[in-house]
Design a protein around this motif. Structure first.
Motif, PDB file in Angstrom:
ATOM      1  N   LEU A 275       0.678  -1.204   0.132  1.00  0.00           N
ATOM      2  CA  LEU A 275       0.132   0.195   0.200  1.00  0.00           C
ATOM      3  C   LEU A 275       1.234   1.146  -0.293  1.00  0.00           C
ATOM      4  O   LEU A 275       0.198   2.431  -0.890  1.00  0.00           O
TER       5      LEU A 275
ATOM      6  N   GLY B  63       0.999   3.932  -3.007  1.00  0.00           N
ATOM      7  CA  GLY B  63       0.575   5.713  -1.889  1.00  0.00           C
ATOM      8  C   GLY B  63       2.033   6.564  -2.771  1.00  0.00           C
ATOM      9  O   GLY B  63       1.950   7.094  -3.221  1.00  0.00           O
TER      10      GLY B  63
ATOM     11  N   PHE C 146      -4.834  10.526   6.775  1.00  0.00           N
ATOM     12  CA  PHE C 146      -5.012  10.295   5.366  1.00  0.00           C
ATOM     13  C   PHE C 146      -6.352   9.513   6.492  1.00  0.00           C
ATOM     14  O   PHE C 146      -6.433   8.064   6.461  1.00  0.00           O
TER      15      PHE C 146
ATOM     16  N   VAL D 232      -7.945   7.400   3.526  1.00  0.00           N
ATOM     17  CA  VAL D 232      -7.038   6.268   2.566  1.00  0.00           C
ATOM     18  C   VAL D 232      -6.634   4.914   3.846  1.00  0.00           C
ATOM     19  O   VAL D 232      -5.883   3.967   3.603  1.00  0.00           O
TER      20      VAL D 232
ATOM     21  N   HIS E  70      -5.071   1.381   6.210  1.00  0.00           N
ATOM     22  CA  HIS E  70      -3.966   0.785   7.615  1.00  0.00           C
ATOM     23  C   HIS E  70      -4.365   0.924   9.275  1.00  0.00           C
ATOM     24  O   HIS E  70      -2.916   0.218   9.323  1.00  0.00           O
TER      25      HIS E  70
END
Length: 190
Positions: A70, A74, A158, A161, A165
């Motif tokens: 990821l 990003g 964030f 998105v 995470h």
């Protein structure tokens, strides 16, 4: 009952003499000299040596690799976005667009800095994932701190998105901080 009785179920099989069917065992004599040492007990895992990584610890390592993937996505997104904004700043047709001007206010420097930070965070996650096989309690504590900081960063700056995470980081912290994680990272290494 004697061994001569052919219907005796406890006698030797037919056609064999007593004493020749099975090896005879001698009674154990008490040993002389030094006493025997007590059996060696394993310190972790309830007496069973840990030969394989527990499932929860292995899952935490896989989740670290997912975070690395990821982060790479990003980094690519931030770099592409920075290049697009830098290129579009010189376009005269977008000078009057207020939505583009809000987007251009971020500046390419901030976007590049975000890409560098995302790359560094991904490299850090990869190093932790690689160290799971050989690392000790320091790797465990560092992974716990990494998971907690990642969860916090996924919540505040964030939000959209960072939700994936956040979930992955909470699971990593739980799996590494649990009893299996503690036993794995504190296991004896020979």
């Amino acid at each position: 009952m004697s061994f001569g009785d052919p219907n005796n179920p406890y006698g030797p099989p037919q056609g064999q003499q007593p004493g020749y069917a099975y090896p005879q065992q001698q009674p154990q004599q008490p040993g002389y000299g030094y006493p025997q040492a007590p059996p060696v007990q394993q310190q972790y895992g309830g007496g069973v040596p840990m030969a394989a990584m527990p499932g929860s610890v292995s899952a935490a390592r896989v989740m670290l690799w997912v975070i690395v993937g990821l982060q790479v996505i990003g980094v690519a997104g931030c770099a592409f976005y920075a290049a697009a904004v830098n290129h579009a700043k010189h376009d005269s047709t977008l000078q009057d667009d207020s939505a583009f001007q809000r987007m251009a206010d971020y500046g390419t420097g901030i976007l590049v800095a975000m890409a560098v930070f995302a790359l560094a965070w991904g490299v850090f996650a990869a190093v932790l994932a690689v160290k799971f096989n050989t690392g000790g309690n320091g790797v465990r504590v560092t992974t716990l701190v990494f998971g907690i900081i990642t969860a916090v960063l996924g919540l505040y700056p964030f939000v959209i998105v960072g939700l994936v995470h956040t979930v992955l980081a909470i699971l990593i912290a739980c799996f590494v901080g649990g009893a299996n994680g503690k036993a794995w990272f504190n296991r004896p290494r020979y």
